[in-house]
Design an enzyme around this catalytic site. Sequence first.
Site, PDB file in Angstrom:
ATOM      1  N   HIS A  83       0.833  -1.206   0.000  1.00 42.44           N
ATOM      2  CA  HIS A  83       0.000   0.000   0.000  1.00 42.44           C
ATOM      3  C   HIS A  83       0.863   1.250   0.000  1.00 42.44           C
ATOM      4  CE1 HIS A  83       0.402   0.915   4.410  1.00 42.44           C
ATOM      5  NE2 HIS A  83       0.446  -0.392   4.544  1.00 42.44           N
ATOM      6  N   ASP A  85      -0.208   4.377   1.010  1.00 41.28           N
ATOM      7  CA  ASP A  85      -0.532   5.396   2.009  1.00 41.28           C
ATOM      8  C   ASP A  85       0.251   5.188   3.296  1.00 41.28           C
ATOM      9  OD1 ASP A  85      -2.192   3.066   2.497  1.00 41.28           O
ATOM     10  OD2 ASP A  85      -3.315   4.268   3.942  1.00 41.28           O
ATOM     11  N   GLU A 185      -4.917   1.662   2.923  1.00 41.95           N
ATOM     12  CA  GLU A 185      -4.827   0.502   3.815  1.00 41.95           C
ATOM     13  C   GLU A 185      -4.862   0.933   5.269  1.00 41.95           C
ATOM     14  OE1 GLU A 185      -2.652  -2.705   6.170  1.00 41.95           O
ATOM     15  OE2 GLU A 185      -2.285  -0.554   5.979  1.00 41.95           O
ATOM     16  N   HIS A 391       3.971   3.712  12.411  1.00 41.52           N
ATOM     17  CA  HIS A 391       3.068   4.776  12.879  1.00 41.52           C
ATOM     18  C   HIS A 391       3.733   5.668  13.928  1.00 41.52           C
ATOM     19  CE1 HIS A 391      -0.773   2.241  11.745  1.00 41.52           C
ATOM     20  NE2 HIS A 391       0.208   2.103  10.859  1.00 41.52           N
TER      21      HIS A 391
END
Length: 420
Positions: A83, A85, A185, A391
Amino acid sequence: MENYQYTAVERFLRYVQIDTQSDPQSKANPSTEKQKDLSRLLVQELHEMGVTDAELDEWGYVYATLPANTDKANVPTICFCSHVDTSPDVTGAGVKPLIHKNWDGTDIELPERRAAGEPAQVIRVADHPDLKNQVGNDIITASGTTLLGADNKAGVAEIMDAAHYLLTHPDVKHGRIRLLFTPDEEVGRGTEKVDIQKLGADFGYTIDGEALGTLEDETFSADAVTITIQGVSTHPGFAKGKLENALKIAADLLASLPKDALSPETTEDKEGFVHPTRLEGNQDQAVVEFIIRDFTEAGLHEKETYLHNQLNDVLMAYPGSSAKFMVKQQYRNMKDVLDQHPAVVENALEAIRRVGLSAERRSIRGGTDGSRLSFMGLPCPNIFAGEHAFHSRQEWVSVQDMQAAVDVIVHVAQVWEERA
């Protein structure tokens, strides 16, 4: 793959500087148009490699084909997927990647915050045990104020490099290979607009995992819960005995959740959780959003029942108020599908071993596009990409792990061809 000049890191350093953060509040597809900035670049680079059918569709998905170069007619079509993103949790704008070459095993200080007179961001070895296996390797980080984007641009770069290798080494025999790069995602919508018939693959692999040599064939099952609380609103100057503040009801619900259990910060291994992710509203109405996670559907339902009961208990103190409790399925444990197709896992484990790594099957306390793809008819476990501390501003990946992932992707293609 001796003497091969890898392109994965070069690509990765280019990709992470493109802001592709997705937006969970957006109703658009993709949720942010800027994700297409990277997708357009991928199509351009694939065309430059000679992949003539590479295309970006209106929903932000990139599809491309590496034609089979084997005489065998029965080789399954394999898809490799990542993905584009990055997480909404931390900004992905203005990423400044740094390479810490020949890392010496000490804590890694990220310089940018200290340069601005703020406390430094430090990646401490004690907090990142996987770093202990990286001494002497080249570690890529961000500069301290953004995430890096290794989740999942490391996987994107690795797939692109593996495609480059296969196209420039026609002696490596493989069946038809489909490439898929998805948006959104990170906000749970990565496969929402995938055209499975158009993709035309038999089995797939997401390249979106963590530690070197790992393959994940089990994920959480996931639901989202939205609780809409309707309070009793009135002018605060005349509110005695009348006002039932929806925000306070929401606060009471959140305060009722256990402090030492049932949350992401207190669980591990196969333990699930109830996790509030968003609170919005006013005294009249408040909305609280949760994600519910467990490895079994029974565990999901148990946690949803618990949350519903907590809500009902809180509402007993507010007789004029009410609430709606809505559950939405997000994804299910891919293992339920993969167990019916053992070759898709075994062939990947063999590819990992051929690279000289110790292959390890793992469960992931999360989900991937592969979770949904598996239930859409494309059995799809998750191969490591080398990304760590996702993250967060402390995200990192090593050059050597990325190159090993490229090797594994190439060997996966070979193993399927050999065993056909």
